[in-house]
Design an enzyme around this catalytic site. Structure first.
Site, mmCIF file in Angstrom:
data_model
loop_
_atom_site.group_PDB
_atom_site.id
_atom_site.type_symbol
_atom_site.label_atom_id
_atom_site.label_comp_id
_atom_site.label_asym_id
_atom_site.label_seq_id
_atom_site.Cartn_x
_atom_site.Cartn_y
_atom_site.Cartn_z
ATOM 1 N N HIS A 263 0.828 -1.072 -0.027
ATOM 2 C CA HIS A 263 0.033 -0.009 0.173
ATOM 3 C C HIS A 263 0.855 1.226 0.094
ATOM 4 O O HIS A 263 1.635 1.464 -0.981
ATOM 5 C CB HIS A 263 -1.024 -0.117 1.217
ATOM 6 C CG HIS A 263 -2.018 0.882 1.330
ATOM 7 N ND1 HIS A 263 -2.156 1.590 0.176
ATOM 8 C CD2 HIS A 263 -2.813 1.167 2.354
ATOM 9 C CE1 HIS A 263 -3.283 2.561 0.464
ATOM 10 N NE2 HIS A 263 -3.534 2.180 1.961
ATOM 11 N N HIS A 302 -2.525 -1.972 -9.840
ATOM 12 C CA HIS A 302 -3.544 -1.434 -8.875
ATOM 13 C C HIS A 302 -4.911 -2.043 -9.013
ATOM 14 O O HIS A 302 -5.145 -2.809 -9.905
ATOM 15 C CB HIS A 302 -3.536 0.007 -9.517
ATOM 16 C CG HIS A 302 -4.176 0.903 -8.370
ATOM 17 N ND1 HIS A 302 -5.767 0.805 -8.015
ATOM 18 C CD2 HIS A 302 -3.703 1.928 -7.628
ATOM 19 C CE1 HIS A 302 -5.788 1.909 -6.915
ATOM 20 N NE2 HIS A 302 -4.517 2.277 -6.615
ATOM 21 N N ASP A 358 3.024 5.493 -6.799
ATOM 22 C CA ASP A 358 4.301 5.338 -6.026
ATOM 23 C C ASP A 358 5.408 5.048 -6.933
ATOM 24 O O ASP A 358 6.557 4.984 -6.428
ATOM 25 C CB ASP A 358 4.064 4.012 -5.111
ATOM 26 C CG ASP A 358 3.018 4.217 -3.879
ATOM 27 O OD1 ASP A 358 1.942 3.629 -3.893
ATOM 28 O OD2 ASP A 358 3.156 5.293 -3.194
HETATM 29 C C1 SDX Z 1 -1.299 2.286 -3.451
HETATM 30 O O1 SDX Z 1 -6.242 0.939 -3.317
HETATM 31 C C2 SDX Z 1 -5.643 2.268 -3.564
HETATM 32 O O2 SDX Z 1 -6.164 3.134 -3.868
HETATM 33 C C3 SDX Z 1 -4.064 2.187 -2.943
HETATM 34 C C4 SDX Z 1 -3.397 3.668 -3.389
HETATM 35 C C5 SDX Z 1 -4.067 4.603 -2.688
HETATM 36 O O3 SDX Z 1 -3.782 5.851 -3.375
HETATM 37 O O4 SDX Z 1 -4.478 4.509 -1.705
HETATM 38 O O5 SDX Z 1 -3.501 4.064 -4.804
HETATM 39 C C6 SDX Z 1 -2.100 3.544 -3.186
HETATM 40 O O6 SDX Z 1 -1.360 1.439 -2.624
HETATM 41 C C7 SDX Z 1 -0.897 1.859 -4.772
HETATM 42 C C8 SDX Z 1 -0.303 0.511 -4.808
HETATM 43 C C9 SDX Z 1 1.151 0.456 -4.327
HETATM 44 N N1 SDX Z 1 1.544 -0.949 -4.189
HETATM 45 C C10 SDX Z 1 2.521 -1.187 -5.121
HETATM 46 O O7 SDX Z 1 2.835 -0.574 -6.104
HETATM 47 C C11 SDX Z 1 3.053 -2.633 -4.794
HETATM 48 C C12 SDX Z 1 3.039 -3.281 -6.198
HETATM 49 N N2 SDX Z 1 1.655 -3.735 -6.670
HETATM 50 C C13 SDX Z 1 0.968 -4.916 -5.918
HETATM 51 O O8 SDX Z 1 1.434 -5.664 -5.334
HETATM 52 C C14 SDX Z 1 -0.114 -5.052 -6.770
HETATM 53 O O9 SDX Z 1 -0.447 -4.623 -7.991
HETATM 54 C C15 SDX Z 1 -1.382 -4.321 -5.768
HETATM 55 C C16 SDX Z 1 -1.369 -4.972 -4.539
HETATM 56 C C17 SDX Z 1 -1.330 -2.716 -5.869
HETATM 57 C C18 SDX Z 1 -2.722 -4.724 -6.042
HETATM 58 O O10 SDX Z 1 -2.970 -6.020 -6.255
HETATM 59 P P1 SDX Z 1 -4.251 -6.862 -6.531
HETATM 60 O O11 SDX Z 1 -5.219 -5.953 -7.280
HETATM 61 O O12 SDX Z 1 -4.893 -7.799 -5.713
HETATM 62 O O13 SDX Z 1 -3.887 -7.629 -7.772
HETATM 63 P P2 SDX Z 1 -3.191 -9.335 -7.630
HETATM 64 O O14 SDX Z 1 -2.204 -9.215 -6.459
HETATM 65 O O15 SDX Z 1 -4.234 -10.081 -7.568
HETATM 66 O O16 SDX Z 1 -2.437 -9.196 -8.901
HETATM 67 C C19 SDX Z 1 -3.091 -9.708 -10.200
HETATM 68 C C20 SDX Z 1 -1.945 -10.225 -11.151
HETATM 69 C C21 SDX Z 1 -1.040 -11.440 -10.328
HETATM 70 O O17 SDX Z 1 -0.424 -12.407 -11.237
HETATM 71 P P3 SDX Z 1 -1.222 -13.844 -11.685
HETATM 72 O O18 SDX Z 1 -1.439 -14.365 -10.125
HETATM 73 O O19 SDX Z 1 -2.645 -13.291 -12.265
HETATM 74 O O20 SDX Z 1 -0.267 -14.628 -12.408
HETATM 75 O O21 SDX Z 1 -0.929 -9.455 -11.538
HETATM 76 C C22 SDX Z 1 0.379 -9.688 -10.942
HETATM 77 C C23 SDX Z 1 0.004 -10.671 -9.665
HETATM 78 O O22 SDX Z 1 1.196 -11.448 -9.526
HETATM 79 N N3 SDX Z 1 0.648 -8.312 -10.173
HETATM 80 C C24 SDX Z 1 2.195 -7.955 -10.268
HETATM 81 C C25 SDX Z 1 2.068 -6.952 -9.773
HETATM 82 N N4 SDX Z 1 1.016 -6.519 -9.021
HETATM 83 C C26 SDX Z 1 -0.067 -7.528 -9.500
HETATM 84 N N5 SDX Z 1 3.118 -8.587 -10.784
HETATM 85 C C27 SDX Z 1 4.481 -8.272 -10.859
HETATM 86 N N6 SDX Z 1 4.253 -6.780 -10.135
HETATM 87 C C28 SDX Z 1 3.430 -6.157 -9.666
HETATM 88 N N7 SDX Z 1 3.507 -5.175 -9.154
#
Ligand code: SDX
Length: 423
Positions: A263, A302, A358
């Protein structure tokens, strides 16, 4: 009769009204299953609306973000953080007189009780500043017990402006404690963001005046981070508030949720990732590692945006503005190369992973001489405006009740106690 969803199951059937793309989950209870009334199972609340809100609108497919209907790009260009805080909390842009009163009220509350500084300074100097901030914010309730009167509009307003006023001071004092510098007290000669920078970085000069281009860049970042509808930390703020908790206790919990690397902690994780990659020629190897599941591309992806995060676009521009003052951070090249590869690679495009808020923000924070451990604190300070607005909306929402979800029980049942000698 509007749009309805009809479900039949054996002899049971229901016809639930579809309103604003949802049905009331409690309608499902009319269907009885062998495990009891029908419910939904939704880890992470991926597909569940828990509130009705008029504060922030996001269209993840189109990459749209609006605060009370105003596009965040326009607010970033024309507004100030305190004006945006007023908008989020009161619902409309203020008149000049309303803004002047609002700024005075918030700035009047920038001082923090000396005992609160002792709460922060009682922690290890090298404790993570988010831990210090969480402690400081939660402790505010002990200094302002009237905040517990959440049904008193005067107490609600007074404690909202107190929290907005004190957040930068708590954050700055957490930082000063970590570097062993004396606390700098708020100055009425500086605006909200300039004052924050002065409390962070003033040394022996009588009055610290930041470069206006840099304080404007931080103001834009504050505006972009102010709210984001029902994200993880806002959901936590609302859940804690649903038990009739005050704003400090609720937002202290929000700070804890934001601390998570998935997050708000992602901005700090992005800088660590860029440093680990270290050079342009190692980007392909890192991307291969991400695709094989060895690492996440921090700052990408996201839950809502399946398009470019509109905040990331504005921040990307702000990076160039800041670097025109501070000089270019060589890590920018690695970030740009990562983005270029990710936006053309099927692994990322098929999962609709784009830069989020981020991905570039940490480069600006580093250029402003913040250590990575402070990056998430810089997220929490402005997000307090959104948390306050969401807390207030939840307190005033007659439909809201204490958050208490169901579970699917998967454990053992009905076992008799066994004496320790017989185990
Ligand atoms: C913020 O919600 C908000 O509004 C938050 C925010 C705010 O203003 O409050 O916008 C701020 O938290 C932004 C996000 C910051 N986090 C990151 O940058 C961390 C990296 N991103 C992730 O871990 C991920 O994308 C999330 C947590 C942000 C979202 O996760 P989801 O929606 O639960 O998606 P998921 O984990 O189910 O991923 C779906 C697929 C998966 O692959 P498969 O299982 O389908 O093979 O996408 C892949 C994930 O492995 N994936 C990524 C990835 N993010 C998702 N693979 C590599 N790198 C990534 N960053």
């Amino acid at each position: 009769m509007g749009d309805t969803l009809t479900i039949t199951h054996g002899d049971d059937s229901l016809s639930a009204e579809i309103s604003q793309g949802t049905i009331r989950a409690t309608e499902l209870k009319k269907i009885v299953t062998p495990d009891g009334p029908l419910a939904t199972y939704d880890p992470g609340l991926v597909n569940t609306a828990s509130v009705k809100s008029s504060i922030t609108y996001i269209d993840g497919e189109a990459g749209i973000l609006e605060y009370r209907g105003y596009p965040v790009e326009q607010l970033a260009e024309h507004s100030t953080f305190l004006e945006v805080a007023y908008l989020l909390i009161h619902g409309d842009l203020p008149t000049a007189d309303q803004l002047a009163v609002w700024e005075d009220e918030v700035n009047h509350h920038r001082l923090v009780h000396e005992n609160a500084s002792q709460v922060i300074e009682s922690l290890r100097y090298d404790a993570h500043p988010m831990g210090k901030l969480m402690s400081g914010v939660a402790s505010m309730q002990t200094f302002y017990p009237d905040a517990r009167n959440i049904n008193d509009p005067v107490a609600r307003h007074e404690n909202i402006v107190r929290l907005l006023g004190k957040m930068p001071t708590l954050a700055a004092w957490a930082y000063r404690h970590s570097v062993g510098w004396r606390r700098v007290y708020p100055s009425d000669e500086l605006n909200y963001v300039e004052n924050f920078l002065a409390m962070l970085f003033q040394m022996q000069e009588r009055l610290y005046r930041p470069d206006p281009r840099l304080s404007r860049a931080l103001e834009v970042l504050f505006i972009l981070h102010a709210d984001h509808e029902q994200n993880c930390s806002t959901n936590v703020v609302r859940a804690v508030a649903s038990a009739d908790n005050d704003i400090y206790t609720s937002c202290g919990a929000g700070v804890g949720a934001l601390f998570g690397p998935l997050h708000g902690g992602a901005n700090e994780a992005v800088l660590r990732m860029l440093r680990e990659i270290g050079s342009l020629d190692r980007v392909p190897e890192f991307v291969a590692g991400v695709k094989s599941g060895k690492a996440r591309l921090m700052g990408f992806g996201h839950r809502v945006y399946k398009n470019y995060d509109p905040r990331a676009k504005v921040i990307r521009q702000a990076v160039d503005d800041v670097f025109s003052v501070t000089g270019v951070n060589p890590l920018l090249q690695i970030a740009v190369e990562l983005e270029k590869i990710a936006l053309s690679d099927e692994y990322f495009t098929s999962r609709r992973l784009y830069p989020n808020v981020d991905f570039y923000s940490g480069l600006i924070y580093e250029a402003l001489h913040f250590p990575p451990a402070m990056f998430t604190v810089l997220f929490a300070v402005p997000r307090t405006a959104g948390w306050a607005a969401q807390w207030l909306e939840g307190v005033l929402d007659p439909e809201q009740k204490i958050t208490r979800p169901k579970q699917i029980y998967t454990g053992e049942r009905r076992r008799d106690y066994v004496n320790i000698d017989n185990r």
